[in-house]
Design a protein around this motif. Structure first.
Motif, short mmCIF file in Angstrom:
data_model
loop_
_atom_site.label_atom_id
_atom_site.label_comp_id
_atom_site.label_asym_id
_atom_site.label_seq_id
_atom_site.Cartn_x
_atom_site.Cartn_y
_atom_site.Cartn_z
N LYS A 39 36.42 39.45 41.65
CA LYS A 39 37.70 39.07 41.07
C LYS A 39 38.25 40.24 40.28
O LYS A 39 37.54 40.82 39.46
CB LYS A 39 37.54 37.87 40.14
N SER A 56 41.05 40.93 37.56
CA SER A 56 41.96 40.24 36.64
C SER A 56 42.62 41.23 35.72
O SER A 56 42.05 42.26 35.36
CB SER A 56 41.20 39.22 35.80
N LEU A 79 44.29 36.35 37.32
CA LEU A 79 43.57 36.81 38.51
C LEU A 79 44.56 37.41 39.51
O LEU A 79 45.47 36.73 39.99
CB LEU A 79 42.82 35.63 39.15
N THR A 95 49.03 33.05 40.89
CA THR A 95 47.83 33.29 40.09
C THR A 95 47.01 32.02 39.86
O THR A 95 45.79 32.03 40.03
CB THR A 95 48.22 33.91 38.73
N GLU A 150 43.21 31.28 41.22
CA GLU A 150 42.08 30.90 40.36
C GLU A 150 41.41 29.63 40.86
O GLU A 150 40.18 29.50 40.83
CB GLU A 150 42.56 30.76 38.92
#
Length: 176
Positions: free
Chosen positions: A122, A124, A130, A150, A154
């Motif tokens: 991931k 971020s 994210l 986003t 997630e």
């Protein structure tokens, strides 16, 4: 976008593998074909009225420019609808992760990975959440959910993470 859907709990049906996670992802489009027709009719009507006004005032080239504007708007919407044909299908079973990506032209690319050797990466950004989600296995990576918002990305990450941990932990199969 069809939200990521978690498959029902695994059910043992003989030798068939249980499905731990299934997601079909599609880009979200708020305007359907009917709405597109209404928007285009309104734009064409306004352009025709304004173009006719300029035509009556003697500025006849402006009438053609209004027609080109309608054509440009129509073309932009058509390209938007074309890009909405893209989709991703992700399936996780105890022994295989399958990621099928279909581009707007209909060309499909499939990636297959062993869940025991796959990790979820991931990327971020603190202020934005994210930004990128990758499934990596033995040096190869596949980005998933790139066109999602986003919060939806997630949600996808949570579902995939849970399915991966279940696959790595092992699925208990009962003998009846």
């Amino acid at each position: 976008m069809s939200a990521a859907k978690i498959a029902p709990p695994p059910i043992d049906v003989g030798d068939a593998e249980p499905t731990l996670y299934v997601a079909r992802l599609e880009p979200y489009r708020s305007l359907d074909e009917r709405g597109f027709l209404i928007v285009m009719l309104v734009v064409a009507a306004i352009s025709f009225v304004c173009g006719t006004t300029f035509l009556l005032m003697g500025a006849w080239p402006v009438f053609g420019v209004f027609g080109l504007d309608v054509l440009a708007i129509w073309w932009a919407f058509r390209m938007n609808f074309r890009s909405a044909r893209a989709r991703e299908e992700i399936t996780v079973t105890p022994s295989l992760i399958t990621v099928l990506k279909v581009d707007p032209a209909g060309r499909a690319a499939e990636a297959r990975m062993n869940p025991l050797w796959t990790r979820l990466d991931k990327e971020s950004i603190e202020d934005y959440g994210l930004q990128r989600l990758m499934l990596r296995s033995r040096g190869d990576g596949v980005e998933v959910g790139g066109f999602l918002h986003t919060a939806q990305r997630e949600e996808l990450a949570d579902g995939l993470g849970s399915a991966l941990s279940t696959a790595k932990r092992g699925v208990v199969r009962s003998a009846l």
